[in-house]
Design a protein around this motif. Structure first.
Motif, PDB file in Angstrom:
ATOM      1  N   SER A   7     -17.600   9.932  -4.730  1.00  0.00           N
ATOM      2  CA  SER A   7     -16.476   9.023  -4.569  1.00  0.00           C
ATOM      3  C   SER A   7     -16.097   8.463  -5.929  1.00  0.00           C
ATOM      4  O   SER A   7     -16.914   8.375  -6.822  1.00  0.00           O
ATOM      5  CB  SER A   7     -16.823   7.873  -3.622  1.00  0.00           C
ATOM      6  N   GLU A  19      -8.371  12.408  -3.653  1.00  0.00           N
ATOM      7  CA  GLU A  19      -8.142  13.564  -2.778  1.00  0.00           C
ATOM      8  C   GLU A  19      -6.902  14.319  -3.239  1.00  0.00           C
ATOM      9  O   GLU A  19      -6.883  15.552  -3.244  1.00  0.00           O
ATOM     10  CB  GLU A  19      -7.981  13.104  -1.330  1.00  0.00           C
ATOM     11  N   GLN A  54       0.833  -1.204   0.000  1.00  0.00           N
ATOM     12  CA  GLN A  54       0.000   0.000   0.000  1.00  0.00           C
ATOM     13  C   GLN A  54       0.866   1.252   0.000  1.00  0.00           C
ATOM     14  O   GLN A  54       0.565   2.224  -0.694  1.00  0.00           O
ATOM     15  CB  GLN A  54      -0.936   0.007   1.209  1.00  0.00           C
ATOM     16  N   GLU A  97       0.885   4.185  -2.882  1.00  0.00           N
ATOM     17  CA  GLU A  97       0.652   5.605  -2.591  1.00  0.00           C
ATOM     18  C   GLU A  97       1.790   6.452  -3.140  1.00  0.00           C
ATOM     19  O   GLU A  97       1.572   7.541  -3.676  1.00  0.00           O
ATOM     20  CB  GLU A  97       0.487   5.816  -1.091  1.00  0.00           C
ATOM     21  N   GLY A 144      -8.751  -0.023  -0.455  1.00  0.00           N
ATOM     22  CA  GLY A 144      -9.744   0.965  -0.850  1.00  0.00           C
ATOM     23  C   GLY A 144      -9.371   2.396  -0.508  1.00  0.00           C
ATOM     24  O   GLY A 144      -9.692   3.318  -1.262  1.00  0.00           O
ATOM     25  N   HIS A 145      -8.695   2.584   0.629  1.00  0.00           N
ATOM     26  CA  HIS A 145      -8.332   3.948   1.034  1.00  0.00           C
ATOM     27  C   HIS A 145      -7.363   4.590   0.049  1.00  0.00           C
ATOM     28  O   HIS A 145      -7.284   5.818  -0.050  1.00  0.00           O
ATOM     29  CB  HIS A 145      -7.710   3.922   2.438  1.00  0.00           C
ATOM     30  N   LEU A 146      -6.621   3.757  -0.708  1.00  0.00           N
ATOM     31  CA  LEU A 146      -5.679   4.321  -1.672  1.00  0.00           C
ATOM     32  C   LEU A 146      -6.400   4.995  -2.826  1.00  0.00           C
ATOM     33  O   LEU A 146      -5.956   6.030  -3.332  1.00  0.00           O
ATOM     34  CB  LEU A 146      -4.759   3.214  -2.209  1.00  0.00           C
ATOM     35  N   THR A 162      -6.421   2.593  -9.663  1.00  0.00           N
ATOM     36  CA  THR A 162      -7.715   2.822  -9.015  1.00  0.00           C
ATOM     37  C   THR A 162      -8.531   1.541  -8.977  1.00  0.00           C
ATOM     38  O   THR A 162      -9.073   1.160  -7.940  1.00  0.00           O
ATOM     39  CB  THR A 162      -8.515   3.908  -9.758  1.00  0.00           C
ATOM     40  N   ARG A 172      -9.347   6.381  -2.630  1.00  0.00           N
ATOM     41  CA  ARG A 172      -9.864   7.642  -2.094  1.00  0.00           C
ATOM     42  C   ARG A 172      -8.750   8.674  -1.971  1.00  0.00           C
ATOM     43  O   ARG A 172      -8.930   9.844  -2.341  1.00  0.00           O
ATOM     44  CB  ARG A 172     -10.517   7.410  -0.736  1.00  0.00           C
ATOM     45  N   ARG A 173      -7.596   8.246  -1.489  1.00  0.00           N
ATOM     46  CA  ARG A 173      -6.466   9.161  -1.337  1.00  0.00           C
ATOM     47  C   ARG A 173      -6.002   9.673  -2.701  1.00  0.00           C
ATOM     48  O   ARG A 173      -5.613  10.829  -2.852  1.00  0.00           O
ATOM     49  CB  ARG A 173      -5.313   8.449  -0.623  1.00  0.00           C
ATOM     50  N   GLN A 174      -6.064   8.803  -3.711  1.00  0.00           N
ATOM     51  CA  GLN A 174      -5.683   9.199  -5.061  1.00  0.00           C
ATOM     52  C   GLN A 174      -6.519  10.373  -5.543  1.00  0.00           C
ATOM     53  O   GLN A 174      -5.991  11.365  -6.055  1.00  0.00           O
ATOM     54  CB  GLN A 174      -5.865   8.002  -6.000  1.00  0.00           C
TER      55      GLN A 174
END
Length: 228
Positions: A224, A128, A53, A57, A120-122, A110, A124-126
């Motif tokens: 999202s 953001e 992860q 990122e 999944g948080h990656l 993605t 979202r971070r992408q």
């Protein structure tokens, strides 16, 4: 291999990961293949990244940095604000055409993140990061040619990120086919979106017939990301 500072080594491994992922796909990019591409041992890889992860990122951040650097250089004072804005968008699209593999990789990342448990948080971070990047570019533009916006910077930034994301995928799929290019002039459309929401500054674009300023209200951006 000589010792190198940790940030430099992380960047080296990240650039290697981008090359491997472009060539072999995200799912087939292993720590072993990435280490071999970078010319370092597996122990060096695990010293730099404690998880896949963390590597992903870093990959997203570095790909973004590649084109943001180009856009920042393009945003320099020009005769009108509109010309300055247009130059920034043109620099981005030139980068997409010159490096389609990198931009294609962002979509694959993605999809991979959305499908893999714990990743999944990656995704979202992408997205953001895309919004934050646009906000940073807008603020740089305001320092170059001071102006006020009719909408908050984060709102415009997120909306521009969503539109650019869709336009980029369209360009990757359709290419530079003259038909779609004429029907949808991407650079002009995005330039208009920014300058239509500027108040208190001469944009270099003819005034709207109704004399209104600040552009129409923006619809809500997507809540999202989903490329499923």
């Amino acid at each position: 291999m000589a010792r190198a500072p940790l940030p430099e080594r992380r960047r080296q491994l990240t650039e290697a990961a981008i090359r491997v992922m472009e060539r072999d796909g995200v799912a087939r990019a292993t720590t072993r293949s990435i280490s071999a591409e970078a010319g370092v041992s597996l122990s060096v890889f695990h010293y730099c990244f404690d998880s896949k992860q963390a590597l992903f990122e870093s990959v997203i951040a570095v790909i973004t940095d590649h084109y943001v650097t180009v856009v920042k250089e393009a945003i320099r004072p020009r005769p009108t604000l509109r010309e300055t804005v247009r130059a920034g968008f043109q620099a981005y699209w030139d980068h997409v055409r010159a490096h389609p593999g990198e931009h294609m990789l962002t979509y694959e990342l993605t999809q991979y993140a959305l499908r893999q448990p714990g990743f999944g948080h990656l995704a979202r971070r992408q997205y953001e990061l895309y919004g934050e990047t646009y906000a940073e570019l807008i603020e740089q533009l305001r320092r170059t040619a001071p102006f006020e916006l009719g909408v908050p910077v984060p709102v415009l930034a997120r909306y521009l990120a969503a539109l650019t994301d869709g336009f980029t995928l369209s360009l990757l799929v359709l290419g530079d086919d003259p038909g779609p290019a004429e029907a949808l002039p991407i650079v002009e459309a995005l330039t208009d979106l920014v300058t239509d929401h500027v108040v208190g500054h001469i944009t270099g674009r003819p005034a709207r017939p109704d004399g209104a300023r600040g552009g129409p209200p923006l619809p809500p951006p997507p809540v999202s990301p989903s490329r499923s």
